[in-house]
Design a protein around this motif. Structure first.
Motif, PDB file in Angstrom:
ATOM      1  N   ARG A  42       0.869  -1.176   0.000  1.00 36.24           N
ATOM      2  CA  ARG A  42       0.000   0.000   0.000  1.00 36.24           C
ATOM      3  C   ARG A  42       0.901   1.220   0.000  1.00 36.24           C
ATOM      4  N   THR A  43       0.571   2.156  -0.837  1.00 36.31           N
ATOM      5  CA  THR A  43       1.358   3.381  -0.844  1.00 36.31           C
ATOM      6  C   THR A  43       0.814   4.345   0.190  1.00 36.31           C
ATOM      7  N   ALA A  44       1.631   5.316   0.540  1.00 35.63           N
ATOM      8  CA  ALA A  44       1.180   6.360   1.457  1.00 35.63           C
ATOM      9  C   ALA A  44      -0.028   7.077   0.867  1.00 35.63           C
ATOM     10  N   ASP A  45      -0.029   7.282  -0.448  1.00 38.12           N
ATOM     11  CA  ASP A  45      -1.170   7.939  -1.097  1.00 38.12           C
ATOM     12  C   ASP A  45      -2.456   7.144  -0.904  1.00 38.12           C
ATOM     13  N   ASP A  46      -2.365   5.808  -0.971  1.00 41.42           N
ATOM     14  CA  ASP A  46      -3.544   4.965  -0.744  1.00 41.42           C
ATOM     15  C   ASP A  46      -4.101   5.175   0.660  1.00 41.42           C
ATOM     16  N   VAL A  47      -3.211   5.184   1.640  1.00 36.64           N
ATOM     17  CA  VAL A  47      -3.653   5.312   3.027  1.00 36.64           C
ATOM     18  C   VAL A  47      -4.158   6.731   3.305  1.00 36.64           C
ATOM     19  N   ASP A 117       8.967   7.023   8.001  1.00 37.78           N
ATOM     20  CA  ASP A 117      10.142   6.169   7.839  1.00 37.78           C
ATOM     21  C   ASP A 117       9.872   5.151   6.725  1.00 37.78           C
ATOM     22  N   ASP A 118      10.664   5.208   5.668  1.00 37.21           N
ATOM     23  CA  ASP A 118      10.459   4.310   4.521  1.00 37.21           C
ATOM     24  C   ASP A 118      10.643   2.838   4.872  1.00 37.21           C
ATOM     25  N   GLN A 119      11.326   2.550   5.968  1.00 36.55           N
ATOM     26  CA  GLN A 119      11.571   1.162   6.359  1.00 36.55           C
ATOM     27  C   GLN A 119      10.425   0.581   7.192  1.00 36.55           C
ATOM     28  N   ASP A 120       9.540   1.427   7.679  1.00 31.72           N
ATOM     29  CA  ASP A 120       8.418   0.972   8.514  1.00 31.72           C
ATOM     30  C   ASP A 120       7.158   0.796   7.681  1.00 31.72           C
ATOM     31  N   GLU A 121       6.245   0.036   8.256  1.00 29.77           N
ATOM     32  CA  GLU A 121       4.937  -0.126   7.636  1.00 29.77           C
ATOM     33  C   GLU A 121       4.205   1.213   7.633  1.00 29.77           C
ATOM     34  N   ILE A 122       3.404   1.416   6.614  1.00 33.71           N
ATOM     35  CA  ILE A 122       2.529   2.585   6.576  1.00 33.71           C
ATOM     36  C   ILE A 122       1.326   2.242   7.441  1.00 33.71           C
ATOM     37  N   GLN A 123       0.993   3.130   8.374  1.00 37.66           N
ATOM     38  CA  GLN A 123      -0.107   2.856   9.285  1.00 37.66           C
ATOM     39  C   GLN A 123      -1.056   4.042   9.343  1.00 37.66           C
TER      40      GLN A 123
END
Length: 134
Positions: A42-47, A117-123
């Motif tokens: 999932r992209t940040a844009d999706d969330v 943080d690009d290494q973490d899950e998008i939440q």
């Protein structure tokens, strides 16, 4: 992603007693896993778009509010100012919050996308608290 389910979670938290010694709830409504190759499903844009879907319904219930940038709060923390929870965690994990005050309970509701943080899950994070925003 299920807007009705996540709204029900927010409304339930608004009515529920806080845990002993903690005047807030901070929950992950949605999490996008980070695959082993480091790409994001999932992209940040999706969330962010999903957050806006929830925000529209909360705007309808509690009136539209302007988004709150978190840079100033992070700068205040960097100067040593103590920021109460859950606001400190939200400031460190999100760039922008959507915030409402529930008229019926007086509690504050905040939604933000943790994608710093690009290494973490998008939440998609939701907080419910009686503590006024900083």
């Amino acid at each position: 992603m299920d807007i009705a389910k996540d709204l029900a979670t927010i409304y339930r938290l608004c009515a529920q007693e806080f845990p002993a010694g903690q005047g807030y709830f901070l929950v992950e409504l949605e999490t996008g896993p980070v695959p082993p190759d480091g790409s994001r499903e999932r992209t940040a844009d999706d969330v962010h778009a999903y957050l806006q879907g929830i925000a529209q319904r909360l705007n309808d219930r509690w009136a539209e509010q302007l988004p709150w940038g978190q840079l100033t709060v992070r700068e205040r923390m960097g100067r040593g100012e103590e920021i109460p929870e859950p606001w400190a965690t939200l400031a460190l994990r999100t760039d922008v919050l959507n915030v409402w005050q529930a008229e019926d309970t007086g509690r504050w509701i905040a939604l933000g996308v943790a994608d710093r943080d690009d290494q973490d899950e998008i939440q998609l994070l939701a907080a419910v608290t009686e503590m006024d925003p900083p």
